[in-house]
Scaffold this motif. Structure first.
Motif, PDB file in Angstrom:
ATOM      1  N   LEU A  34       1.000  -0.919  -0.496  1.00 24.11           N
ATOM      2  CA  LEU A  34       0.041   0.174   0.096  1.00 24.11           C
ATOM      3  C   LEU A  34       0.524   0.987   0.613  1.00 24.11           C
ATOM      4  CD1 LEU A  34      -3.197  -0.581   2.524  1.00 24.11           C
ATOM      5  CD2 LEU A  34      -3.055  -0.254   0.007  1.00 24.11           C
ATOM      6  N   GLY A  35       2.134   1.062   0.814  1.00 28.29           N
ATOM      7  CA  GLY A  35       2.485   1.693   0.517  1.00 28.29           C
ATOM      8  C   GLY A  35       3.190   2.906  -0.835  1.00 28.29           C
ATOM      9  N   SER A  36       2.598   1.828  -1.786  1.00 24.30           N
ATOM     10  CA  SER A  36       3.732   2.750  -2.871  1.00 24.30           C
ATOM     11  C   SER A  36       2.741   3.961  -3.047  1.00 24.30           C
ATOM     12  CB  SER A  36       3.433   2.201  -4.218  1.00 24.30           C
ATOM     13  OG  SER A  36       2.001   1.097  -3.906  1.00 24.30           O
ATOM     14  N   GLU A  37       1.264   4.193  -3.372  1.00 22.04           N
ATOM     15  CA  GLU A  37       0.514   4.933  -3.581  1.00 22.04           C
ATOM     16  C   GLU A  37      -0.198   5.651  -2.612  1.00 22.04           C
ATOM     17  OE1 GLU A  37      -1.656   5.454  -5.959  1.00 22.04           O
ATOM     18  OE2 GLU A  37      -0.505   3.992  -7.685  1.00 22.04           O
ATOM     19  N   PHE A  38       0.375   5.268  -1.288  1.00 27.04           N
ATOM     20  CA  PHE A  38       0.410   6.572  -0.011  1.00 27.04           C
ATOM     21  C   PHE A  38       1.367   7.215   1.455  1.00 27.04           C
ATOM     22  CE2 PHE A  38      -3.963   4.227  -1.222  1.00 27.04           C
ATOM     23  CZ  PHE A  38      -4.954   4.584  -1.118  1.00 27.04           C
ATOM     24  N   SER A  39       2.176   7.216   0.421  1.00 24.43           N
ATOM     25  CA  SER A  39       4.038   7.116   0.825  1.00 24.43           C
ATOM     26  C   SER A  39       3.523   8.357   2.308  1.00 24.43           C
ATOM     27  CB  SER A  39       4.313   7.661  -0.460  1.00 24.43           C
ATOM     28  OG  SER A  39       4.172   9.132  -1.023  1.00 24.43           O
ATOM     29  N   GLN A  40       2.219   8.631   2.483  1.00 24.50           N
ATOM     30  CA  GLN A  40       2.386   9.574   3.994  1.00 24.50           C
ATOM     31  C   GLN A  40       2.504   9.217   4.488  1.00 24.50           C
ATOM     32  OE1 GLN A  40      -0.082   9.365   1.336  1.00 24.50           O
ATOM     33  NE2 GLN A  40      -1.593   9.993   1.266  1.00 24.50           N
ATOM     34  N   TYR A  41       1.865   7.869   4.714  1.00 26.07           N
ATOM     35  CA  TYR A  41       1.562   7.084   6.203  1.00 26.07           C
ATOM     36  C   TYR A  41       3.324   5.800   6.553  1.00 26.07           C
ATOM     37  CZ  TYR A  41      -3.070   8.363   4.966  1.00 26.07           C
ATOM     38  OH  TYR A  41      -4.114   9.539   5.264  1.00 26.07           O
ATOM     39  N   ASN A  42       3.316   5.859   7.993  1.00 31.78           N
ATOM     40  CA  ASN A  42       4.070   4.897   7.322  1.00 31.78           C
ATOM     41  C   ASN A  42       3.794   3.235   8.001  1.00 31.78           C
ATOM     42  OD1 ASN A  42       3.682   4.574  10.519  1.00 31.78           O
ATOM     43  ND2 ASN A  42       4.514   6.132  11.053  1.00 31.78           N
ATOM     44  N   LYS A  43       4.523   2.727   8.276  1.00 24.05           N
ATOM     45  CA  LYS A  43       4.313   1.440   8.172  1.00 24.05           C
ATOM     46  C   LYS A  43       3.149   1.042   9.077  1.00 24.05           C
ATOM     47  CE  LYS A  43       5.809  -2.979   7.829  1.00 24.05           C
ATOM     48  NZ  LYS A  43       6.984  -4.188   7.638  1.00 24.05           N
ATOM     49  N   THR A  44       3.449   1.264  10.787  1.00 25.47           N
ATOM     50  CA  THR A  44       2.716   1.499  11.468  1.00 25.47           C
ATOM     51  C   THR A  44       1.213   2.026  11.130  1.00 25.47           C
ATOM     52  OG1 THR A  44       4.374   1.840  12.526  1.00 25.47           O
ATOM     53  CG2 THR A  44       2.257   0.874  14.508  1.00 25.47           C
ATOM     54  N   GLN A  45       1.299   2.705  10.367  1.00 27.26           N
ATOM     55  CA  GLN A  45      -0.257   3.724  10.866  1.00 27.26           C
ATOM     56  C   GLN A  45      -0.902   3.059   9.331  1.00 27.26           C
ATOM     57  OE1 GLN A  45       2.107   7.386   9.587  1.00 27.26           O
ATOM     58  NE2 GLN A  45       0.309   8.731  10.792  1.00 27.26           N
ATOM     59  N   LEU A  46      -0.189   2.507   8.629  1.00 27.75           N
ATOM     60  CA  LEU A  46      -1.371   1.519   7.416  1.00 27.75           C
ATOM     61  C   LEU A  46      -1.323   0.457   7.935  1.00 27.75           C
ATOM     62  CD1 LEU A  46       1.368   2.130   4.436  1.00 27.75           C
ATOM     63  CD2 LEU A  46      -1.150   3.004   4.778  1.00 27.75           C
ATOM     64  N   ALA A  47      -0.537   0.103   8.773  1.00 24.49           N
ATOM     65  CA  ALA A  47      -1.514  -1.472   9.408  1.00 24.49           C
ATOM     66  C   ALA A  47      -2.183  -1.255  10.392  1.00 24.49           C
ATOM     67  CB  ALA A  47      -0.279  -2.352  10.588  1.00 24.49           C
ATOM     68  N   GLU A  48      -2.285   0.086  11.093  1.00 22.64           N
ATOM     69  CA  GLU A  48      -3.925   0.558  11.628  1.00 22.64           C
ATOM     70  C   GLU A  48      -5.316   0.795  10.679  1.00 22.64           C
ATOM     71  OE1 GLU A  48      -3.116   3.851  14.163  1.00 22.64           O
ATOM     72  OE2 GLU A  48      -1.629   2.527  15.389  1.00 22.64           O
ATOM     73  N   PHE A  49      -4.702   0.996   9.848  1.00 22.41           N
ATOM     74  CA  PHE A  49      -5.504   1.576   8.589  1.00 22.41           C
ATOM     75  C   PHE A  49      -6.493  -0.576   8.495  1.00 22.41           C
ATOM     76  CE2 PHE A  49      -3.595   5.389   7.495  1.00 22.41           C
ATOM     77  CZ  PHE A  49      -4.498   6.106   8.071  1.00 22.41           C
ATOM     78  N   ILE A  50      -5.887  -1.345   8.426  1.00 18.74           N
ATOM     79  CA  ILE A  50      -6.449  -2.295   7.624  1.00 18.74           C
ATOM     80  C   ILE A  50      -6.812  -3.290   9.037  1.00 18.74           C
ATOM     81  CG2 ILE A  50      -4.840  -4.579   6.977  1.00 18.74           C
ATOM     82  CD1 ILE A  50      -2.878  -2.846   5.761  1.00 18.74           C
ATOM     83  N   THR A  51      -5.928  -3.092   9.976  1.00 16.66           N
ATOM     84  CA  THR A  51      -6.647  -3.970  10.918  1.00 16.66           C
ATOM     85  C   THR A  51      -7.716  -3.552  11.698  1.00 16.66           C
ATOM     86  OG1 THR A  51      -5.171  -2.592  12.628  1.00 16.66           O
ATOM     87  CG2 THR A  51      -4.571  -4.792  12.265  1.00 16.66           C
TER      88      THR A  51
ATOM     89  N   VAL B  20     -11.980   3.685   5.262  1.00 13.93           N
ATOM     90  CA  VAL B  20     -11.279   4.172   6.241  1.00 13.93           C
ATOM     91  C   VAL B  20      -9.873   4.918   6.003  1.00 13.93           C
ATOM     92  CG1 VAL B  20      -9.852   3.574   8.002  1.00 13.93           C
ATOM     93  CG2 VAL B  20     -11.082   1.625   7.663  1.00 13.93           C
ATOM     94  N   MET B  21      -9.993   5.380   4.833  1.00 20.61           N
ATOM     95  CA  MET B  21      -8.418   6.076   4.150  1.00 20.61           C
ATOM     96  C   MET B  21      -8.993   7.169   4.254  1.00 20.61           C
ATOM     97  SD  MET B  21      -5.695   3.361   3.976  1.00 20.61           S
ATOM     98  CE  MET B  21      -5.039   4.125   3.402  1.00 20.61           C
ATOM     99  N   GLN B  22     -10.369   7.562   3.397  1.00 19.66           N
ATOM    100  CA  GLN B  22     -10.669   8.689   2.998  1.00 19.66           C
ATOM    101  C   GLN B  22     -10.878   9.502   4.358  1.00 19.66           C
ATOM    102  OE1 GLN B  22     -11.559   9.447   0.212  1.00 19.66           O
ATOM    103  NE2 GLN B  22     -12.695  10.975  -0.056  1.00 19.66           N
ATOM    104  N   ASN B  23     -11.509   8.502   5.349  1.00 16.17           N
ATOM    105  CA  ASN B  23     -11.791   9.507   6.939  1.00 16.17           C
ATOM    106  C   ASN B  23     -10.576   9.798   7.267  1.00 16.17           C
ATOM    107  OD1 ASN B  23     -14.160   8.575   6.510  1.00 16.17           O
ATOM    108  ND2 ASN B  23     -14.723   6.872   7.850  1.00 16.17           N
ATOM    109  N   ALA B  24      -9.262   9.065   6.721  1.00 14.07           N
ATOM    110  CA  ALA B  24      -7.581   9.662   7.518  1.00 14.07           C
ATOM    111  C   ALA B  24      -8.001  10.705   7.086  1.00 14.07           C
ATOM    112  CB  ALA B  24      -7.365   8.767   7.474  1.00 14.07           C
ATOM    113  N   ASN B  25      -8.031  10.896   5.552  1.00 12.89           N
ATOM    114  CA  ASN B  25      -7.717  12.011   4.810  1.00 12.89           C
ATOM    115  C   ASN B  25      -8.482  12.330   3.370  1.00 12.89           C
ATOM    116  OD1 ASN B  25      -5.505  13.834   3.699  1.00 12.89           O
ATOM    117  ND2 ASN B  25      -4.465  12.855   2.450  1.00 12.89           N
TER     118      ASN B  25
END
Ligand code: SAM
Length: 283
Positions: A236-253, A277-282
């Motif tokens: 997912l980081g390829s499209e959402f480079s503004q988030y780190n891995k921990t944040q991306l993992a939180e979105f997924i879980t 979830v991603m839309q609500n975050a940003n």
């Protein structure tokens, strides 16, 4: 029907000084029953892409109220026009379909048709871009029935978790229900292509099957499949480079998924939940 007769095709082409053009993916159908079975998917209005010599157009004209056929090859137009001369419900447009504003064309040409479908034996070199352009056009298609490369049909109709499932199958699932209709072997065309084909039909949804922002959904799907062998959190980081891995993992879980899940396992509904979830975050 003469238009599937190989010696008739050759003699007509010679008479009209027309050559097969590989660059336009010209493989003409020579099996009448295949032509009929594709044409049976005609709605009241039909858009055909790549009529060629008109073998399918002819059958579509018999079934539909109106047929609009878009053909790129200007050298073929006189012969195509002659082959369809007995019909007054067909319009031939000599242009590249990729340059056409599909929604505008459908609104202008099929205003008096209660339903519109696409029926085509698509040129191999632009199958996926054409299908995605049709899906994304916003035109109110009832269905799209196309003959394309067999492997591509398998990919487009693939279910989550299978080897063939990819970003294109997941994206297309947002627009409609894909179904393979039947296989067509390479021997049913002139010239004979190197690969086998299949006919698939997409029944378009009147309303999106999931409730989320479409652009965000497509971005999530693109990201999920950007690195197939990696887990969702890593790709997912390829499209959402503004988030780190921990944040991306939180979105997924937060959608109930395991952070180590692979993108190829997700259904459209799960991608949509993640997109929300991603839309609500940003937003
Ligand atoms: N419908 C015919 C048949 O079934 O025998 C011909 C099908 S052949 C596979 C594809 C056709 O699409 C050719 O006539 C080719 O010239 C046309 N074509 C190729 N690229 C195109 C484009 N970008 N826009 C419109 N037509 C195109």
């Amino acid at each position: 029907m003469k238009l599937t007769d190989i010696s008739y095709i050759k003699s007509q082409m010679e008479e009209y000084s027309v050559n097969f053009k590989k660059k336009f993916g010209q493989n003409f159908l020579t099996n009448e029953s295949v032509v009929q079975r594709i044409a049976d998917n005609a709605a009241e209005g039909v858009l055909e892409i790549g009529p060629g010599l008109g073998v399918l157009t002819y059958e579509l004209c018999k079934r539909a109220k109106k047929v609009v056929a878009v053909e790129i090859d200007d050298t073929i137009i006189p012969l195509l026009t002659k082959n369809l001369s007995e019909f007054d419900n067909v319009k031939i447009i000599n242009t590249d379909v990729m340059k056409v504003d599909i929604k505008k064309l459908i609104e202008e040409e099929f205003a008096d048709c209660s339903s519109v479908s696409v029926c085509a034996n698509l040129p191999y070199y632009i199958t996926t871009p054409v299908i995605m352009a049709l899906a994304e056009s916003g035109a109110p298609f009832e269905s799209v029935t196309v003959m394309i490369q067999k492997e591509v049909v398998q990919r487009l109709c693939a279910a989550p978790g299978t080897a063939e499932y990819g970003s294109i199958s997941a994206s297309l699932a947002y627009y409609g229900k894909c179904k393979k209709l039947f296989d067509v072997s390479a021997g049913n065309f002139i010239p004979m292509p190197k690969v086998d084909s299949a006919v698939m039909r997409i029944d378009f949804y009147k309303e999106p099957p999931v409730d989320c922002d479409r652009k965000m959904l497509m971005k999530v799907i693109r990201g999920a499949f950007s690195q197939r062998r990696k887990t969702l959190v890593n790709s997912l980081g390829s499209e959402f480079s503004q988030y780190n891995k921990t944040q991306l993992a939180e979105f997924i879980t937060s959608t109930g998924l395991d952070a180590n899940v692979r993108g190829e396992k997700l259904s459209l509904e799960q991608f949509a939940q993640l997109a929300v979830v991603m839309q609500n975050a940003n937003p």
